[in-house]
Scaffold this motif. Structure first.
Motif, PDB file in Angstrom:
ATOM      1  N   ARG A 560      -1.700 -10.511  -4.181  1.00 36.64           N
ATOM      2  CA  ARG A 560      -1.255  -9.865  -2.944  1.00 36.64           C
ATOM      3  C   ARG A 560      -2.138 -10.363  -1.810  1.00 36.64           C
ATOM      4  NH1 ARG A 560      -2.408  -4.667  -0.129  1.00 36.64           N
ATOM      5  NH2 ARG A 560      -0.721  -4.466   1.398  1.00 36.64           N
ATOM      6  N   THR A 562      -2.185 -10.715   2.213  1.00 33.36           N
ATOM      7  CA  THR A 562      -1.482 -10.144   3.360  1.00 33.36           C
ATOM      8  C   THR A 562      -1.768 -10.871   4.675  1.00 33.36           C
ATOM      9  OG1 THR A 562      -3.271  -8.554   3.686  1.00 33.36           O
ATOM     10  CG2 THR A 562      -1.420  -7.863   2.298  1.00 33.36           C
ATOM     11  N   ASN A 612       8.362  -1.015  -4.298  1.00 29.08           N
ATOM     12  CA  ASN A 612       7.533  -2.195  -4.091  1.00 29.08           C
ATOM     13  C   ASN A 612       8.352  -3.447  -4.359  1.00 29.08           C
ATOM     14  OD1 ASN A 612       7.649  -2.360  -6.899  1.00 29.08           O
ATOM     15  ND2 ASN A 612       5.549  -1.672  -7.222  1.00 29.08           N
ATOM     16  N   THR A 651       3.806  -6.782  -3.358  1.00 23.16           N
ATOM     17  CA  THR A 651       3.416  -5.993  -2.190  1.00 23.16           C
ATOM     18  C   THR A 651       2.711  -4.729  -2.693  1.00 23.16           C
ATOM     19  OG1 THR A 651       5.433  -4.662  -2.136  1.00 23.16           O
ATOM     20  CG2 THR A 651       5.468  -6.775  -0.944  1.00 23.16           C
ATOM     21  N   LYS A 652       2.285  -3.899  -1.790  1.00 23.96           N
ATOM     22  CA  LYS A 652       1.821  -2.569  -2.181  1.00 23.96           C
ATOM     23  C   LYS A 652       3.042  -1.681  -2.397  1.00 23.96           C
ATOM     24  CE  LYS A 652       1.424  -0.550   2.453  1.00 23.96           C
ATOM     25  NZ  LYS A 652       0.555   0.217   3.379  1.00 23.96           N
ATOM     26  N   ASP A 660       5.601  -4.278   4.475  1.00 21.17           N
ATOM     27  CA  ASP A 660       4.448  -5.024   3.988  1.00 21.17           C
ATOM     28  C   ASP A 660       4.840  -6.496   3.926  1.00 21.17           C
ATOM     29  OD1 ASP A 660       1.831  -5.326   3.102  1.00 21.17           O
ATOM     30  OD2 ASP A 660       2.363  -5.086   0.987  1.00 21.17           O
ATOM     31  N   ILE A 662       3.605 -10.394   2.507  1.00 16.66           N
ATOM     32  CA  ILE A 662       2.717 -11.131   1.609  1.00 16.66           C
ATOM     33  C   ILE A 662       2.987 -12.631   1.718  1.00 16.66           C
ATOM     34  CG2 ILE A 662       2.395  -9.237  -0.027  1.00 16.66           C
ATOM     35  CD1 ILE A 662       4.493 -10.571  -1.828  1.00 16.66           C
TER      36      ILE A 662
END
Length: 694
Positions: A560, A562, A612, A651-652, A660, A662
């Motif tokens: 992950r 970001t 997610n 992702t989270k 989110d 990535i």
């Protein structure tokens, strides 16, 4: 002619001449074969016992062209079943027990209703709860179809898609209870009460007079009476609801969701608090309830992802032993995980609390409604449209039948002044059951917050200091240090064996401890620490190993990323925007990239639940999802991301309305990879294809 007259009419020989949809090819042979199989399994001790050995699932065939997306069920006096569907129809199903040579038959009794999600039979009439009203259905001319659709009471709608309505539940005084779902705002990311009484339980008289009962409901799909005549309702994880739960509901209660409190200034409201009076601190609900007088803690919490993800119908066992050894306990369905849990309640110092156990998995679709048949078997009405489920069918009606064999289970758990008492369905091996090491207990809680759901918080292991087993081997009293009021306690008894040496069918339960009872504590001697040093030494490697296991494996953090990697000379070769659609679907469901290309995925969760985005190796989505489910109490805290090389990037875990982004490099090896949501229950259906090409 009322429905009871119609029932009598159906039993006559003229039934053959009516325009019924008759099913072929399946008879009571299914049940006979099931019973024969259970006898064979019982005679072979080498075969591990499973749920199917004790409770058989029998599917009722449904005629072609009938879309039986069950919203409500009711058993009629002659043993027939009435079922309403989300498509606005009511069907009468004769001979649903699939007995003898008579086949189930279906006849449409009513149609044109607005997504009815509840149905009841009373004094010859059928009552359904549509989106905006309770409707009484009557057959006035005796032709077997309703020709009078009479409004009993109606409530306003805003038009929001999430404004489901449930019921009615008839009370002993002849009045009806209904519950009204909150709406949903994608822009706000939480439930909204856009029309009066949304998020409330209402009591309605037969002549259409309404009294508000209680507020704070979010998605109150199921409700029913226990043996004492008290009403309980089931709630789904969401905003202000950390996990699924069951609550005792009385007039003037506030059950937790603040949105419904905007209507407390209307006439007859039993509450006067407002949304701004509810603190959003993230403390456990039990603690906040000490400061907010009307707020009532749940009787039982159902751990999210472990014992369901979308709690639905609730049914008290009043069959007098026809369904096994669990009289006066509740059975609770789950729509998302297509299974049933079992709940045993007790009242301590005037407040309900109790324990929930796994019971039966493997239903063909998402369970919404449960009723008892005339013979004490349980019927499950199911649908998955818009609310996908682990059961692959879009809809269904199944019958759950006790085989007559008693499973070795924890029958119930009771709170004691110094711990718990476990009662078993069959005698235990007393020597094994008296060993404290065969039990493990962990206390934990959830945040009470406006944000959607909650990870497990404040989890802490408790110490089983001693165990006393009853002479008959049916009870084990555990003296436990570290129990906390207001907390859920996971009780595992994996090492317990029956007197015949067999393990428990299910070895875990979750007890919600709202109050310690008064009474005498057992005189258990302090544990012997003479060998403490050696024990501590031997335990140290295990602790080190556990700590290491908790750390991400090498390279895991790169799964992950970001921020754009510094080595990239530009933002990315391709930016892919991924969203969600109703029914646990990604949008788009197919992505095509070049091998080795630099990829940016922007995942926006525009759904009304947690999701997610996880990219996995080809053919491993279910395997990785099941690993995520095994994270248990730590699942949500860990974003449902298991430690495995089969998981490439993720992702989270996103709240509704959250985004989110990535960055990663696409695999060098061409193929059809999979992106999946690994939230328990979602991963079976919420998948997409990530096609890597040269």
């Amino acid at each position: 002619m009322r429905i009871k007259s119609y029932i009598t009419h159906l039993t006559k020989a003229t039934l053959v001449a009516t325009c019924l949809l008759t099913l072929g090819g399946q008879t009571g042979m299914a049940q006979e074969n099931a019973e024969e199989g259970s006898t064979q399994a019982a005679s072979d001790d080498a075969i591990p016992e499973v749920e199917d050995d004790f409770y058989k699932l029998i599917s009722l065939p449904i005629p072609e062209g009938v879309i039986l997306e069950v919203g409500g069920l009711a058993t009629l006096p002659d043993g027939s079943i009435a079922a309403c569907t989300r498509r606005g129809e009511v069907w009468i199903i004769s001979n649903p027990n699939v007995s003898g040579n008579i086949k189930p038959t279906y006849r449409r009794f009513a149609y044109g209703l607005h997504e009815p999600l509840g149905l009841a039979y009373k004094d010859g009439d059928i009552y359904v709860t549509q989106r905006s009203e309770i409707t009484r259905l009557r057959d006035m001319n005796g032709d077997g179809e309703a020709d009078a659709y009479d409004k009993v009471f109606s409530w306003p709608l805003s038009g929001n898609y999430h404004e489901y309505s449930y019921g009615p539940l008839f009370m002993p005084n002849g009045n009806m209870l209904v519950t009204l779902n909150l709406g949903w705002s994608n822009s706000l990311g939480h439930g909204v009460s856009l029309a009066p009484w949304r998020g409330w339980m209402l009591e309605i008289t037969p002549d259409g007079q309404m009294t508000p009962v209680a507020a704070g409901l979010r998605s109150p799909s199921g409700f029913g009476f226990n043996e004492a005549g008290d009403v309980f309702y089931t709630e789904n994880q969401g905003d202000w609801v950390g996990s699924g739960r069951i609550s005792h509901i009385e007039k003037g209660d506030f059950l937790g969701n603040a949105e419904s409190l905007r209507w407390t200034d209307l006439p007859d409201s039993p509450l006067n608090i407002k949304p701004q009076d509810i603190p959003d601190t993230g403390e456990p609900l039990y603690d906040v309830a000490k400061r907010v007088e009307a707020l009532k803690p749940p009787a039982v919490w159902l751990p999210h992802g472990i014992l369901g993800i979308s709690t639905s119908g609730i049914l008290n066992d009043n069959t007098n032993g026809k369904f096994g050894p669990f009289s006066n306990q509740f059975f609770v369905g789950d729509q998302g995980q297509s299974k049933i849990m079992r709940v045993a309640l007790e009242k301590v110092k005037g407040q309900y609390q109790g324990v929930v156990f796994p019971f039966r998995e493997g239903f063909s679709s998402g369970i919404l409604r449960l009723i008892w048949g005339s013979d004490g078997a349980m019927f499950s009405g199911m649908t998955s449209r818009g609310w996908s489920s682990t059961g692959k069918e879009l809809f269904g009606l199944q019958r759950l039948v006790w085989t007559g064999r008693t499973p070795f289970e924890m029958k119930t758990v009771r709170a004691m002044p110094d711990g718990f008492e476990i009662e078993f369905t069959l005698p235990v091996n007393r020597t094994v059951a008296a060993d404290p090491s065969v039990y493990q207990i962990t206390g934990f809680n959830y945040k009470y917050q406006a944000e959607y759901g909650s990870p497990v918080i404040n989890n802490k292991k408790c110490t089983v200091r001693g165990v006393v087993v009853s002479e008959d081997g049916l009870k084990a009293r555990l003296v436990v240090d570290g129990l906390r009021e207001g907390y859920i306690h996971e009780i595992t008894a994996e090492g317990v064996r029956g007197a015949d040496g067999k393990p428990l069918l299910h070895h875990v339960g979750y007890y919600t401890l709202n109050q310690f009872p008064d009474g005498e504590k057992l005189a258990i001697a302090a544990p012997d620490h003479s060998n403490h040093a050696a024990m501590a030494s031997s335990a140290k490697p295990a602790a080190t190993k556990s700590a290491a296991a908790a750390k991400p494996a090498a390279g895991t953090m790169a799964k992950r990323v970001t921020k754009r990697p510094a080595s990239w000379t530009k933002e990315s070769d391709i930016t892919i925007n991924v969203g969600t659609k109703p029914g646990l679907k990604f949008d788009p469901s197919q992505i095509r990239v070049k091998a080795g290309s630099k990829v940016k995925v922007v995942f926006h969760n525009n759904d009304d639940m947690l999701h997610n985005f996880v990219l996995v190796l080809p053919g491993t989505a279910i395997e990785v999802g099941e690993m995520a489910m095994k994270l248990g109490l730590e699942g949500q805290e860990k974003n449902y991301i298991p430690q495995t090389d089969k998981l490439l990037y993720h992702t989270k875990l996103l709240q509704p309305g959250e985004t989110d982004a990535i960055y990663f490099e696409a695999p060098d090896e061409p193929g059809d990879y999979t992106f999946v949501c690994t939230v328990p229950g979602h991963f079976y259906v919420m998948q997409g294809t990530f096609k890597v090409v040269q």
